[in-house]
Design a protein around this motif. Structure first.
Motif, PDB file in Angstrom:
ATOM      1  N   ALA A 127      -3.340   3.777  -6.824  1.00 43.72           N
ATOM      2  CA  ALA A 127      -1.946   3.389  -7.044  1.00 43.72           C
ATOM      3  C   ALA A 127      -1.614   3.209  -8.526  1.00 43.72           C
ATOM      4  CB  ALA A 127      -1.654   2.095  -6.296  1.00 43.72           C
TER       5      ALA A 127
ATOM      6  N   MET B 120      -8.558 -10.374 -11.668  1.00 47.38           N
ATOM      7  CA  MET B 120      -8.150 -10.533 -10.267  1.00 47.38           C
ATOM      8  C   MET B 120      -9.316 -10.340  -9.293  1.00 47.38           C
ATOM      9  SD  MET B 120      -4.999  -8.705  -8.324  1.00 47.38           S
ATOM     10  CE  MET B 120      -3.729  -9.708  -9.018  1.00 47.38           C
ATOM     11  N   VAL B 121     -10.219  -9.409  -9.607  1.00 44.27           N
ATOM     12  CA  VAL B 121     -11.312  -9.106  -8.673  1.00 44.27           C
ATOM     13  C   VAL B 121     -12.230 -10.309  -8.521  1.00 44.27           C
ATOM     14  CG1 VAL B 121     -13.274  -7.591  -8.225  1.00 44.27           C
ATOM     15  CG2 VAL B 121     -11.183  -6.667  -9.224  1.00 44.27           C
TER      16      VAL B 121
ATOM     17  N   VAL C 293      -6.499 -12.546   0.169  1.00 46.71           N
ATOM     18  CA  VAL C 293      -6.815 -11.623  -0.927  1.00 46.71           C
ATOM     19  C   VAL C 293      -5.866 -10.414  -0.885  1.00 46.71           C
ATOM     20  CG1 VAL C 293      -8.613 -10.093  -1.830  1.00 46.71           C
ATOM     21  CG2 VAL C 293      -9.207 -12.395  -1.090  1.00 46.71           C
TER      22      VAL C 293
ATOM     23  N   PRO D  52       2.369   3.552  -3.967  1.00 52.21           N
ATOM     24  CA  PRO D  52       2.024   4.804  -4.660  1.00 52.21           C
ATOM     25  C   PRO D  52       2.290   6.054  -3.819  1.00 52.21           C
ATOM     26  CG  PRO D  52       0.030   3.768  -3.828  1.00 52.21           C
ATOM     27  CD  PRO D  52       1.164   2.835  -3.522  1.00 52.21           C
TER      28      PRO D  52
ATOM     29  N   ILE E  68      -2.588 -11.407  -2.381  1.00 54.47           N
ATOM     30  CA  ILE E  68      -2.621 -11.529  -3.846  1.00 54.47           C
ATOM     31  C   ILE E  68      -2.482 -10.146  -4.491  1.00 54.47           C
ATOM     32  CG2 ILE E  68      -4.103 -12.122  -5.808  1.00 54.47           C
ATOM     33  CD1 ILE E  68      -5.260 -14.411  -4.067  1.00 54.47           C
ATOM     34  N   TYR E  69      -3.290  -9.192  -4.018  1.00 53.31           N
ATOM     35  CA  TYR E  69      -3.227  -7.840  -4.591  1.00 53.31           C
ATOM     36  C   TYR E  69      -1.854  -7.205  -4.331  1.00 53.31           C
ATOM     37  CZ  TYR E  69      -8.132  -7.355  -5.906  1.00 53.31           C
ATOM     38  OH  TYR E  69      -9.343  -7.490  -6.523  1.00 53.31           O
TER      39      TYR E  69
ATOM     40  N   ASN F 116       3.423  -5.803 -11.239  1.00 53.25           N
ATOM     41  CA  ASN F 116       2.318  -6.092 -12.178  1.00 53.25           C
ATOM     42  C   ASN F 116       2.529  -7.451 -12.839  1.00 53.25           C
ATOM     43  OD1 ASN F 116       1.518  -3.565 -11.507  1.00 53.25           O
ATOM     44  ND2 ASN F 116       1.446  -2.754 -13.592  1.00 53.25           N
TER      45      ASN F 116
ATOM     46  N   VAL G  55      -2.171   0.797 -10.530  1.00 51.76           N
ATOM     47  CA  VAL G  55      -1.678  -0.539 -10.862  1.00 51.76           C
ATOM     48  C   VAL G  55      -2.669  -1.161 -11.850  1.00 51.76           C
ATOM     49  CG1 VAL G  55      -1.204  -2.856  -9.944  1.00 51.76           C
ATOM     50  CG2 VAL G  55      -0.579  -0.840  -8.614  1.00 51.76           C
ATOM     51  N   ALA G  56      -2.129  -1.767 -12.911  1.00 50.47           N
ATOM     52  CA  ALA G  56      -3.005  -2.374 -13.937  1.00 50.47           C
ATOM     53  C   ALA G  56      -3.480  -3.738 -13.429  1.00 50.47           C
ATOM     54  CB  ALA G  56      -2.244  -2.511 -15.234  1.00 50.47           C
ATOM     55  N   ILE G  57      -4.518  -3.725 -12.598  1.00 52.96           N
ATOM     56  CA  ILE G  57      -5.068  -4.973 -12.058  1.00 52.96           C
ATOM     57  C   ILE G  57      -5.666  -5.788 -13.215  1.00 52.96           C
ATOM     58  CG2 ILE G  57      -6.914  -5.902 -10.562  1.00 52.96           C
ATOM     59  CD1 ILE G  57      -4.685  -4.679  -8.914  1.00 52.96           C
ATOM     60  N   PRO G  58      -5.317  -7.063 -13.356  1.00 52.54           N
ATOM     61  CA  PRO G  58      -5.851  -7.858 -14.476  1.00 52.54           C
ATOM     62  C   PRO G  58      -7.381  -7.880 -14.458  1.00 52.54           C
ATOM     63  CG  PRO G  58      -4.140  -9.073 -13.306  1.00 52.54           C
ATOM     64  CD  PRO G  58      -4.410  -7.858 -12.503  1.00 52.54           C
TER      65      PRO G  58
ATOM     66  N   PHE H 113       0.819  -1.207   0.000  1.00 49.80           N
ATOM     67  CA  PHE H 113       0.000   0.000   0.000  1.00 49.80           C
ATOM     68  C   PHE H 113       0.858   1.265   0.000  1.00 49.80           C
ATOM     69  CE2 PHE H 113      -2.835  -3.246   1.552  1.00 49.80           C
ATOM     70  CZ  PHE H 113      -4.022  -2.954   0.885  1.00 49.80           C
TER      71      PHE H 113
ATOM     72  N   PHE I 196       0.999  -8.784  -6.412  1.00 46.67           N
ATOM     73  CA  PHE I 196       0.866  -8.455  -7.830  1.00 46.67           C
ATOM     74  C   PHE I 196       1.301  -7.007  -8.088  1.00 46.67           C
ATOM     75  CE2 PHE I 196      -1.457  -6.553 -11.312  1.00 46.67           C
ATOM     76  CZ  PHE I 196      -1.124  -7.401 -12.352  1.00 46.67           C
ATOM     77  N   ALA I 197       0.940  -6.124  -7.154  1.00 45.51           N
ATOM     78  CA  ALA I 197       1.181  -4.693  -7.365  1.00 45.51           C
ATOM     79  C   ALA I 197       2.664  -4.336  -7.445  1.00 45.51           C
ATOM     80  CB  ALA I 197       0.524  -3.896  -6.248  1.00 45.51           C
TER      81      ALA I 197
ATOM     82  N   LEU J 154     -10.050  -3.166  -2.633  1.00 45.41           N
ATOM     83  CA  LEU J 154      -8.638  -3.287  -3.020  1.00 45.41           C
ATOM     84  C   LEU J 154      -8.456  -2.899  -4.488  1.00 45.41           C
ATOM     85  CD1 LEU J 154      -7.670  -6.580  -1.167  1.00 45.41           C
ATOM     86  CD2 LEU J 154      -6.846  -4.292  -0.665  1.00 45.41           C
ATOM     87  N   TYR J 155      -9.422  -3.298  -5.325  1.00 41.96           N
ATOM     88  CA  TYR J 155      -9.352  -2.928  -6.743  1.00 41.96           C
ATOM     89  C   TYR J 155      -9.386  -1.404  -6.877  1.00 41.96           C
ATOM     90  CZ  TYR J 155     -10.830  -1.955 -11.472  1.00 41.96           C
ATOM     91  OH  TYR J 155     -10.900  -1.427 -12.730  1.00 41.96           O
TER      92      TYR J 155
ATOM     93  N   VAL K  72     -14.288  -6.681  -0.010  1.00 41.92           N
ATOM     94  CA  VAL K  72     -12.824  -6.520   0.142  1.00 41.92           C
ATOM     95  C   VAL K  72     -12.113  -6.445  -1.217  1.00 41.92           C
ATOM     96  CG1 VAL K  72     -10.725  -7.615   1.064  1.00 41.92           C
ATOM     97  CG2 VAL K  72     -12.778  -7.486   2.473  1.00 41.92           C
ATOM     98  N   PRO K  73     -12.358  -7.394  -2.144  1.00 42.68           N
ATOM     99  CA  PRO K  73     -11.658  -7.272  -3.442  1.00 42.68           C
ATOM    100  C   PRO K  73     -12.019  -5.994  -4.201  1.00 42.68           C
ATOM    101  CG  PRO K  73     -12.533  -9.483  -3.178  1.00 42.68           C
ATOM    102  CD  PRO K  73     -13.112  -8.656  -2.076  1.00 42.68           C
TER     103      PRO K  73
ATOM    104  N   ILE L  80       1.733 -11.647 -12.553  1.00 46.00           N
ATOM    105  CA  ILE L  80       1.017 -12.747 -11.882  1.00 46.00           C
ATOM    106  C   ILE L  80       1.998 -13.840 -11.447  1.00 46.00           C
ATOM    107  CG2 ILE L  80      -0.706 -14.590 -12.264  1.00 46.00           C
ATOM    108  CD1 ILE L  80      -2.328 -12.634 -13.879  1.00 46.00           C
TER     109      ILE L  80
ATOM    110  N   MET M 262      -9.371 -12.780   4.099  1.00 50.46           N
ATOM    111  CA  MET M 262      -9.013 -11.375   3.797  1.00 50.46           C
ATOM    112  C   MET M 262      -7.510 -11.256   3.602  1.00 50.46           C
ATOM    113  SD  MET M 262     -10.982  -8.796   6.317  1.00 50.46           S
ATOM    114  CE  MET M 262     -12.723  -8.923   6.591  1.00 50.46           C
TER     115      MET M 262
ATOM    116  N   PHE N  85      -8.547   0.847  -4.750  1.00 52.19           N
ATOM    117  CA  PHE N  85      -7.296   1.463  -4.273  1.00 52.19           C
ATOM    118  C   PHE N  85      -6.170   1.266  -5.284  1.00 52.19           C
ATOM    119  CE2 PHE N  85      -3.154   1.144  -2.246  1.00 52.19           C
ATOM    120  CZ  PHE N  85      -3.074   2.385  -1.622  1.00 52.19           C
ATOM    121  N   PHE N  86      -5.954   0.002  -5.651  1.00 52.60           N
ATOM    122  CA  PHE N  86      -4.788  -0.265  -6.501  1.00 52.60           C
ATOM    123  C   PHE N  86      -4.964   0.286  -7.923  1.00 52.60           C
ATOM    124  CE2 PHE N  86      -3.690  -3.440  -3.219  1.00 52.60           C
ATOM    125  CZ  PHE N  86      -2.372  -3.076  -3.013  1.00 52.60           C
TER     126      PHE N  86
END
Lengths: 496, 162
Positions: B149, B107-108, A397, A54, A400-401, A408, B151-154, A51, A404-405, B141-142, B137-138, A410, A394, B144-145
């Motif tokens: 941020a 991803m979501v 998840v 950015p 995972i985010y 970018n 970020v290119a979330i898939p 987090f 990945f961040a 997070l989506y 939650v996802p 997988i 939680m 936010f990122f």
């Protein structure tokens, strides 16, 4: 740049609401994370790390430092209330904290834990400010042979984080060193264990490895034994700590703070030994010696001062030498790197504004911790009530985010999953993960500095002993190895 | 598993790993230029040192385990180990599916499904709360990122989010 200019440059970075808010949010996350058994301070820092990507570098690092400091204090809350330390550093707090809670005086124990933590944190921050710059200016005269000797000495700290078995700690460290060799060779650019996959050419992603090693095994443990966490929370009680009790314990708090500062500034020892040493010294010197272990408020003060005294001091080797003092600062190095900063002596030359910004932020953190900690003590119960079987999905998840961040990619998520199983297997086989992580970070540095030294000398090993600095670190390494060997033999004799 | 068995297994595992590294993995999977004059500068040098040390530590562990007498179980027993093992396999499958399905579903959506599956795998006592959290939650997070941020979330090939 003069001291005044440096201070002003630092103040310009942190003298805004974003920086203060980042610090405060970090402390809240840390206290909450540390207070939930299973979410250690290490895991909270690892989860918060993505987090910060950015954010402005100073804000992101302040947030993580807030999580670190909040997490160390937060660990004392479940240690006192449910006899389950939220972090290993809080293990000593159980000894007197939980008996106090059992008598219905949890509020008193938690209050003293908070006061002692904030005092020790402040002392530790001052030590960082006074010693880091001095150490960094000394380290500017380091070349590859000196760094090789320093890192080799730092690797001996693995003994301190190996837990019950030095051999299992060594195995863990070797696994970390081996995985750190994956990627392109830095001198010749040839492949090492890449199997022709471009994803592996840059080596394994540090964040994926550490989150996989520390957060995912908790999720897997929950899958293995879904009801293993069931515990009971004690009541806070109406009695609160008084200033007279704080004054009576002040000597132990200051002694514990200095023990924490001393042990924290040596890479790899960590907060738990500092807490136990501070506790045993307080017990030895206290007129209430007989009451220790049965609910002595001074015992809580001493152990909390010991573990919080470490928090600022572990940043001394991190900022001055670029060597992580413990697992959490090893993760925080990741934040520096992601923001293009390289902790170490050159940072005191190139990014002095960030250094002084961090110093100012850390001083403020003690005050914020006092406010947040006070609120957390009263508000802990609802937090503790988050069902763990919802919390762990939680965490999955979030991981995972977060992973990945970073790039970018997988593929990094896959690395994290695999490392999660490695971490779970290590846990089942009682192989500590901390040596793995420290070796994974220090391994490439050790190899690079060794090979650079060899290139400089044309292959002659004499360069590794070229001057007083290398002699000093080689001497420390020998002393550490002898001490480790003696300690191991003594423990074996005691066990026999 | 007793402490002795654990030490022995770790030791033997480390010895086998060291033999595999030194005889097969390093010669085949680490490449080195042919003109390296000094062995200490070769990309092979460090992995060989680590392989050798792994063998030494493995010998130490095996010897320590061999010298130990019996010992208590090292891990706390759980009520139904078979069911636990089944859950572990199911979770491994869930991880593999998450990894392979993510580029297709996004991803979501994958995270939502993984959340629900994990919550039910650990037999949550709050299924409604789990489903709500699995959706919220996802998405948070989506947001936010992807939007804060950058970020290119898939997004996947099926349903795309703004």
């Amino acid at each position: 740049m003069s001291l005044y200019d440096s201070l002003m440059a630092g103040l310009s970075l942190v003298g805004n609401w974003e920086a203060l808010l980042s610090l405060a949010i970090g402390i809240v996350i840390g206290v909450v994370g540390g207070a939930i058994p299973g979410i250690s301070a290490t895991m909270a820092v690892a989860l918060a790390l993505p987090f910060t990507f950015p954010m402005e570098p100073i804000n992101g690092i302040l947030l993580l430092l807030g999580v670190y400091k909040g997490g160390i204090f937060g660990g004392s809350i479940p240690a006192i209330l449910i006899k389950t330390p939220g972090t290993p550093a809080s293990s000593a707090t159980i000894l007197d904290g939980h008996p106090l809670a059992a008598r219905g005086e949890a509020g008193r124990a938690l209050g003293m834990a908070l006061w002692a933590s904030c005092t020790a944190d402040f002392v530790s921050n001052l030590a960082l400010i006074f010693f880091a710059g001095f150490l960094a200016s000394f380290a500017l005269s380091f070349g590859p042979p000196e760094f090789f000797a320093l890192i080799l000495f730092s690797l001996t700290i693995i003994a301190g984080v190996s837990g019950e078995s030095l051999l299992r700690g060594a195995l863990s460290a070797l696994l970390g060193l081996l995985l750190a060799t994956i990627g392109l060779d830095l001198v010749y650019g040839t492949n090492r264990f890449t199997f022709g996959d471009p994803n592996l050419m840059g080596g394994l992603n540090f964040i994926a490895v550490l989150i996989g090693l520390f957060a995912i095994p908790e999720v897997i443990n929950m899958v293995w034994h879904p009801t293993g966490h069931v515990g009971k929370v004690q009541k806070l009680g109406s009695k609160w700590v008084t200033f007279a009790e704080y004054r009576r314990s002040f000597r132990s708090i200051i002694r514990g703070s200095f023990i924490g500062v001393f042990l924290g500034s040596i890479p790899g020892i960590g907060a738990a030994p500092a807490a136990f040493l501070s506790y045993s010294e307080a017990r030895r010197k206290s007129p209430n010696k007989a009451n220790f272990g049965k609910g002595e408020i001074e015992g809580v003060a001493a152990s909390e001062a010991g573990n919080n005294g470490v928090a600022g001091a572990t940043l001394i080797p991190l900022l001055a030498l670029g060597v992580p003092g413990d697992v959490i600062t090893a993760i925080i190095i990741g934040a520096f790197m992601v923001h293009g900063l390289q902790p170490g002596p050159m940072m005191f030359v190139l990014n002095v504004d960030i250094i002084y910004g961090l110093f100012i932020g850390l001083i403020l953190s003690s005050g914020i911790l006092f406010v947040v900690g006070g609120l957390a003590i009263r508000g802990f119960r609802p937090v503790a009530d988050i069902p763990k079987r919802i919390l762990m999905p939680m965490v999955l998840v979030l991981c995972i985010y977060g992973v990945f961040a970073v790039n970018n990619n997988i593929f990094d998520v896959g690395v994290m999953f695999v490392m999660g199983w490695v971490g779970f297997a290590m846990g089942r086989l009682h192989v500590p993960p901390a040596p793995f992580l420290i070796a994974f970070i220090l391994g490439p540095l050790l190899e690079d500095n060794f090979r650079q030294s060899m290139l400089m000398s044309g292959g002659s090993p004499d360069i590794l002993l070229r001057g007083p600095i290398t002699w000093f670190f080689w001497g420390l390494t020998v002393i550490a190895v002898v001490a480790i060997a003696r300690g191991t033999m003594r423990a074996r004799r005691a066990g026999a | 598993m007793s402490h002795r068995a654990m030490q022995l297994r770790l030791g033997l595992g480390a010895i086998l790993a060291a033999v595999f590294l030194v005889t097969y993995a390093i010669p085949n999977w680490v490449s080195s230029p042919s003109n390296v004059r000094n062995i200490v500068l070769s990309p092979l040098f460090w992995p060989y040192i680590l392989g050798g040390l792994t063998g030494v530590v493995g010998l130490g562990l095996a010897f320590a385990g061999w010298r130990e007498a019996g010992g208590e179980a090292v891990n706390e027993a759980i009520p139904d180990p078979q069911a636990g093992a089944v859950r572990l396999v199911a979770f491994a499958v869930l991880m593999a599916l998450t990894f392979w399905v993510m580029p297709v579903l996004g991803m979501v959506w994958t995270s939502m499904l993984a959340f629900v599956a994990l919550a039910f795998l650990v037999k949550t006592r709050h299924p409604a709360a789990a489903v709500i959290c699995a959706v919220v939650v996802p998405l948070i997070l989506y947001a936010f990122f992807a939007h804060v941020a950058s970020v290119a979330i898939p997004q996947g090939d099926l349903v795309r989010l703004p």
